[in-house]
Design an enzyme around this catalytic site. Structure first.
Site, short mmCIF file in Angstrom:
data_model
loop_
_atom_site.label_atom_id
_atom_site.label_comp_id
_atom_site.label_asym_id
_atom_site.label_seq_id
_atom_site.Cartn_x
_atom_site.Cartn_y
_atom_site.Cartn_z
N ILE A 108 -0.36 -1.21 3.46
CA ILE A 108 -0.57 -2.46 3.95
C ILE A 108 -0.26 -3.59 2.83
CG2 ILE A 108 -3.11 -2.88 3.09
CD1 ILE A 108 -1.49 -3.84 6.67
N ASP A 111 -10.78 0.73 13.18
CA ASP A 111 -10.06 -0.20 12.27
C ASP A 111 -8.76 -0.90 12.89
OD1 ASP A 111 -8.98 -0.64 9.41
OD2 ASP A 111 -7.15 0.18 10.39
N LYS A 150 -8.99 -7.14 6.14
CA LYS A 150 -9.97 -6.82 7.07
C LYS A 150 -10.02 -5.13 7.12
CE LYS A 150 -8.46 -4.73 10.12
NZ LYS A 150 -7.65 -3.53 10.60
N SER A 152 -3.03 -0.96 -9.72
CA SER A 152 -2.92 0.03 -8.90
C SER A 152 -2.99 1.33 -9.57
CB SER A 152 -1.44 0.16 -8.20
OG SER A 152 -1.16 1.27 -7.46
N ARG A 153 -3.66 2.32 -9.17
CA ARG A 153 -3.67 3.63 -9.91
C ARG A 153 -2.43 4.58 -9.61
NH1 ARG A 153 -10.27 4.69 -10.07
NH2 ARG A 153 -10.43 2.92 -11.63
#
Lengths: 320, 320
Positions: free
Chosen positions: B26, B180, B102, B48-49
């Site tokens: 996303i 979702d 969201k 971010s990993r």
């Protein structure tokens, strides 16, 4: 209802007629005796399809009651939440003060609708949590107000066959299953903890033949590392337990017997109360007199969160 | 952020540095392009990993970001809700303005906690619902404001393999499953209907091997006989549908393409928008400038209610 100059003892000057709707086990075991003991209310009418109360006028539905008895300004609703919403809306729309058994709705959203209508009509809506009126709860809340709490353990283990014989609705979708008693623990938890917590994990055990869980394990988190573990189980034979144990940096607080008994650091505390349901009707009279409502959806919101977030497991079928 | 005297066109005088946390599908599909188009923000850092964005400084966790870049006052969180809460609390506690993808939380209660912390810190919290920024939604809301609505039909049918390839978290407890996408429909419903509704019945279909539903049928009720039927299904191959059809006593309103297209009585309406995610970042800038938050939990509360009230059925196992 209570006169402004009515002494200092909280006694009622005048007893109001009240109608009781939904005459099942909880009405007979708790509401009718509590109203009988109340100075504030006297039972004037019932609504029941399966038979009312000896010597009290009975109607078959809310519409018949409203038409026949416009003089009754106060109603108490004891039926399960799924059929209750439309009845509550009708009573509020007619300008009645309304008291709801727990849980206050089958959904959180519908309770907010009732709250808005009560506000628009200028009447009292009381979403009750009877366990908050158990004898030890007020004292526990006062004791914990400034405490640094590190852990809370909730054990709510009872035998469903003993406490809910033949009550099919608790096993139907919306009936809550083991959360029907468990929400009592959550109503105490949310009343005595000085900070809000939120659910972080849950496991719900559904019998293979039922639509609601027979057991649930919950974990909540609060600020500063506070953790709450809750175990609800309806398969408990032998000794029953309704216990909340709170560890603080200063010692231990323990509510047992569903909140009726309080120990602090192992020492039994002297607590007094008029009883859970008499306490509810006393509070209802206070709210009406003050022109206020009392609608706390947080215990139900925690249950909805548990269904939303919880992992489901299937366990052995349950037969009454 | 926007100067008080900055013309009438809503252009930003100054672009603020923003950090984006959680660089998954996303973020890459929507957030990064939307920030690139925004006059209000420029992407300054990521967390971010699994790898960040070419040419943008990356940190492995929120603590490292907060320590390294105290100059960044605005963060946008794109990771799934279960791991997001602690990160959001840390960002708010550090005084950052926070935007949430969201759904805004894994539970309703935790969103209220975030809201309280944002208020206490005097920062903006924006719980986004991107579908509300689809091109036809504002016009639909205006059209329905004074309408007498009799029925709403929501059809949200899509192929999960196409839209959520390999996203395991949507199948894990708390991942919402078909809700979702379905919550997008509910975010439009709650935005365009002029009255609140509440869930009265639901059926949730769980694949035998998954913890979240692949399909759901919902019924909501409003005042004056209003009924909403919603069908969410993730098994839709061929044509996809994201449609809301509203019947009023004056005719029919129909949102298709997830709200991007609007027909009234069969006539295509001319609607314009800057796009859903550009719309979100535009709104976020407005909220920060106005010193406000925007946190509407009602779509998530309806989903929690559906899990609470819904009857569960088991359907065929689902394999990606």
């Amino acid at each position: 209802m209570r006169g402004a100059g009515a002494g200092g003892m909280g006694r009622q000057l005048k007893s109001e007629p009240i109608a009781l709707l939904g005459i099942g086990k909880i009405a007979r075991d708790q509401h009718i005796p509590a109203i009988a003991r109340s100075d504030a209310f006297h039972l004037t009418a019932t609504v029941s399809r399966s038979g009312g109360v000896d010597g009290v006028e009975n109607h078959t539905d809310i519409a018949a009651l409203l038409a026949a008895r416009p003089d009754i300004g106060v109603v108490s609703l004891c039926m399960p939440p799924v059929p209750r919403f439309d009845i509550a809306m009708a009573a509020l729309a007619a300008g009645k003060h309304v008291m709801l058994e727990k849980p206050p709705g089958a959904t959180v959203s519908e309770v907010h609708k009732l709250e808005r209508l009560a506000r628009a009509k200028g009447v009292t809506l009381f979403a009750t949590w009877h366990s908050r009126h158990a004898a030890g709860v007020a004292r526990a809340r006062a004791h914990l107000r400034d405490a640094r709490i590190t852990h809370v353990q909730i054990d709510w283990r009872e035998d469903v066959r003993r406490w809910h014989p033949g009550q099919d609705w608790i096993w139907q979708a919306g009936g809550l299953g083991v959360f029907d008693p468990g929400i009592n623990a959550l109503s105490i938890m949310t009343a005595v903890l000085p900070q809000p917590v939120h659910l972080t994990a849950a496991t719900l055990a559904f019998p293979a033949n039922r639509d609601t869980p027979i057991a649930a394990d919950l974990v909540f988190a609060g600020a500063a590392g506070l953790r709450v573990d809750a175990a609800f189980d309806w398969r408990q034979e032998g000794p029953q337990s309704w216990t909340i144990t709170v560890q603080t940096t200063d010692g231990e607080l323990r509510l047992t017997d569903g909140g009726a008994t309080l120990h602090i650091d192992g020492v039994l505390q002297t607590v007094a109360g008029i009883g859970e349901y008499p306490g509810l009707y006393h509070r209802f009279a206070e709210l009406i007199e003050a022109g206020q409502s009392d609608v706390d959806t947080s215990p139900l919101a925690h249950v909805a969160d548990a269904f939303l977030l919880g992992r489901r497991t299937t366990v052995a079928a349950f037969h009454d």
